[in-house]
Design an enzyme around this catalytic site. Structure first.
Site, PDB file in Angstrom:
ATOM      1  N   GLU A 427       0.848  -1.178   0.000  1.00  0.00           N
ATOM      2  CA  GLU A 427       0.000   0.000   0.000  1.00  0.00           C
ATOM      3  C   GLU A 427       0.889   1.235   0.000  1.00  0.00           C
ATOM      4  OE1 GLU A 427      -3.817   1.661   1.804  1.00  0.00           O
ATOM      5  OE2 GLU A 427      -3.053   1.622  -0.231  1.00  0.00           O
ATOM      6  N   ASP A 500       1.948  -1.388   6.587  1.00  0.00           N
ATOM      7  CA  ASP A 500       2.457  -0.794   7.821  1.00  0.00           C
ATOM      8  C   ASP A 500       1.824  -1.443   9.042  1.00  0.00           C
ATOM      9  OD1 ASP A 500       4.010   0.939   6.413  1.00  0.00           O
ATOM     10  OD2 ASP A 500       2.494   2.536   6.367  1.00  0.00           O
ATOM     11  N   ASP A 502       0.300  -0.113  11.330  1.00  0.00           N
ATOM     12  CA  ASP A 502      -0.618   0.845  11.959  1.00  0.00           C
ATOM     13  C   ASP A 502      -2.059   0.583  11.487  1.00  0.00           C
ATOM     14  OD1 ASP A 502      -0.705   1.656   9.386  1.00  0.00           O
ATOM     15  OD2 ASP A 502       0.256   3.605   9.701  1.00  0.00           O
ATOM     16  N   ASP A 504      -4.000   2.016   9.276  1.00  0.00           N
ATOM     17  CA  ASP A 504      -4.210   1.947   7.827  1.00  0.00           C
ATOM     18  C   ASP A 504      -3.692   0.632   7.265  1.00  0.00           C
ATOM     19  OD1 ASP A 504      -5.396   4.345   7.804  1.00  0.00           O
ATOM     20  OD2 ASP A 504      -3.642   5.482   7.110  1.00  0.00           O
TER      21      ASP A 504
END
Ligand code: 28F
Length: 642
Positions: A427, A500, A502, A504
């Site tokens: 992404e 990632d 996180d 997202d």
């Protein structure tokens, strides 16, 4: 400890050799010596109690995980018979625990014992693979006990007291020289016992985990049987009709089926034979599907919902949004397929089919509103199927005009041998750039993801083909989706999601996993899907090679190792990576992409039912279940060092 001295006769020597064979090749009897095989021991013992319940004599089963990973299973059945076995000269109970396969077919007419697969190998296998086993039987006015070590009798059945009750209690401690781990997983056992309780109406199964200071407990008992099962599976879905459709036939060939349609677009049908989950389906499922298609088409024609000129609805249309559980009992089941979980008995198809034909047609006559609601859904599925076909064709045309059907953003690898190729799905812009520069282009391809997020739980196939985020994924993998998915066509042996650590990143991971689960399930089943593990921290110090840490625990460990070398925390610089984009191409290669040094996590389909539940939960608009899922990823994701 003092042991009984045995004089072994020829029969008993055979017995010992039998159990020795189990210890030599445990995998042949319980599948594996991993945590999965360990749980299998518990199921074997509990299965015996369930058989006693199916025979009509046991109402309650209690399973306790005692401190130190000792398992105790207790039932209130008749108790294993204690009289002398004519052939072995041993008590019946000792025979069951020491003679290989004695448990597998006892009685001959004792009901629906399983003769295939891994189940039903019996108590003697558990005994052989346990450091010690202790069996206590209440029966004939007494309490009787026997014990074993690694399958060998150390105390033959002895009366130790009086009792008016009946039942069997088995305690065992698995052999840690055989199993990789002795740590039972509460959730795994809980799910299994819930399932078993659904499958045996009215049977109560209790689980208690005493390993923690405050014991965890669960108690399952469902008077509704499979109706309760289907209601449970649909608990977070919107239903098309309030009560499941229920079909039950007892007798020589027991069949129990519950069906409930929801507004979802996926199909969840679970099938069991003699309480064994037939993951690969088989003749019972075929008979069910055939009947469903026929009955709904006939009904639609009779009610003029389908006109003469209209084509028949196809099976997929009729099964959209269905949740169903099918449980049959077969006297001599033949199990086929890769994992021996596909029912082969051909006679079963016709029996299930005619039973469903009759019951379902009656039900629809008596409940026209339900029939109408389901058919409306089927017809809209048929329309969507047609739209999907057009969308697919459009995409195909468009792509054939563009470059050789591969998405423009894909940086492909040079090798064309799928087995050695990997595609990283990444992404974001900067991470994609670093990955492209850092990769080994001979076998690693990079596909950066763009475009609008789509919740596949809420979309049908036509929307997916048109989706600018997922369409490149379909094209890059190259094997189609849904019914048309063809695993032999995949272009990469490893499909690696790199996102990632996180929120997202979690979002994109969830989206892709849901998509693979619903539309490319064989890709997960076949073990082709992986999660990349980028580091969370970098530790650096002048004159020292950079150290990468992948978890918080890892960070603590690395600090401890440094301390041993006389380096304290405040002497090292610590960088926390917020995203993949912060790493330069070399770092990304070294930490996350280099097969020599990286860690990949393989996504497994260990338990399709809980995976299905998880994905359905995720469908909801609520954020919390989504987050919980990410945190609980470990549930269906296995760690694998590659
Ligand atoms: C905690 C584990 O294993 N329960 C069992 C029974 C009851 C009978 C039985 C079992 C008969 C001839 C073997 C009793 N009375 N719980 C259990 N409960 N096995 S295992 O029979 C075993 C066979 O040889 C039982 C009458 N018939 C059967």
């Amino acid at each position: 400890m003092e042991k009984f001295e045995h004089e072994y006769n020829a029969d008993q020597i055979q017995v010992l050799e039998g159990l020795e064979a189990v210890r030599k090749r445990p995998g042949m009897y319980i599948g594996s010596v991993s945590v999965r095989g360990l749980h299998h021991l518990v199921y074997e013992i509990v299965d015996n109690s369930v058989d006693e319940a199916l025979a009509g004599y046991c109402k309650n089963i209690k399973v306790t995980i005692e401190p130190g990973n000792i398992i105790c299973v207790e039932d209130d059945g008749r108790g294993i018979p204690i009289d002398k076995h004519a052939k072995t000269g041993l008590s019946a109970a000792e025979t069951v625990y020491t003679v290989l396969h004695a448990g597998g077919k006892f009685g001959g007419d004792s009901g629906y014992k399983v003769s295939g697969g891994l189940h039903g190998v019996g108590a003697s296998v558990v005994n052989a693979l346990s450091e010690w086993t202790e069996v206590t039987i209440q029966r004939d006015g007494g309490i009787h006990q026997m014990s074993f070590e690694r399958g060998k009798t150390v105390k033959p059945l002895t009366r130790i007291g009086d009792s008016k009750k009946t039942g069997t209690k088995v305690r065992f401690y698995a052999d840690d020289t055989i199993f990789e781990t002795l740590e039972y997983e509460y959730e795994v056992l809980e799910n299994r016992f819930r399932e078993m309780a659904f499958l045996t109406k009215g049977l109560s199964i209790e689980l208690e985990d005493q390993r923690e200071e405050v014991p965890r407990t669960a108690k399952f008992c469902f008077e509704g049987g499979l109706n309760s099962f289907v209601e449970y599976l649909n608990r977070s879905k919107e239903k098309l009709h309030p009560q499941p459709i229920y079909i039950e036939k007892e007798g020589d060939f027991p069949v129990e089926i519950a069906i409930q349609y929801t507004t979802s677009y996926s199909e969840s049908i679970y099938t069991f034979v003699n309480n064994i989950n037939t993951i690969e389906g088989g003749t019972h499922l075929e008979g069910f599907k055939r009947s469903l298609t026929k009955v709904f088409n006939d009904y639609a024609r009779a009610k003029n919902i389908l006109k003469e000129k209209d084509a028949n609805l196809v099976g997929d249309d009729i099964r959209e949004g269905i949740t169903a559980v099918i449980s049959v009992k077969v006297k001599e089941p033949q199990f086929e397929g890769q994992t021996k979980t596909k029912l082969g008995n051909s006679e079963v198809a016709g029996i299930v089919q005619s039973m469903v034909n009759e019951h379902l047609a009656n039900f629809l006559e008596e409940n026209p509103n339900v029939g109408k609601a389901i058919l409306e859904k089927c017809i809209s599925a048929a329309r969507a199927r047609e739209a999907a076909r057009k969308a697919r064709e459009l995409v195909r045309k468009k792509n054939s005009l563009e470059t050789a059907t591969l998405p423009g953003k894909l940086a492909d690898c040079s090798s064309k041998i799928a087995d050695e190729c990997e595609v990283y799905i990444v992404e974001g812009d900067s991470a994609g750039g670093s990955a492209k520069q850092g990769r080994d282009r001979r076998f690693q391809a990079i596909l950066p993801l763009w475009g609008k997020m789509l919740n596949v739980e809420k979309a049908r196939a036509d929307k997916i083909y048109g989706n600018d985020k997922l369409n490149p994924v379909i094209l890059a993998i190259g094997a189609g989706i849904g019914n048309e998915f063809d695993i032999t066509k995949i272009r990469y042996g490893k499909v690696i999601i790199m996102a990632d650590a996180d929120v997202d990143g979690a979002h994109i991971r969830t989206l892709l996993l849901t998509f693979f689960f619903r539309y490319m399930r064989p890709l997960i089943e076949n073990g082709n899907v992986y999660l990349a593990q980028p580091p969370l921290f970098k530790l650096s110090k002048k004159g020292m090679e950079d150290i990468y840490c992948y978890t918080d625990e890892d960070l603590d460990k690395k600090f401890a190792e440094l301390a041993e070398r006389g380096i304290s925390r405040d002497q090292v610089g610590i960088q926390r990576y917020k995203g993949l984009g912060e790493m330069n191409p070399d770092q990304l290669w070294e930490t996350t992409m280099n097969p020599e040094t990286r860690t990949l996590v393989k996504v497994t389909m260990d338990d399709a039912i809980s995976a299905d539940e998880i994905f359905s939960l995720l469908m909801g608009d609520e954020v919390n279940p989504r987050r919980e899922f990410i945190e609980k990823n470990a549930k269906y994701v296995k760690n694998l060092d590659i």
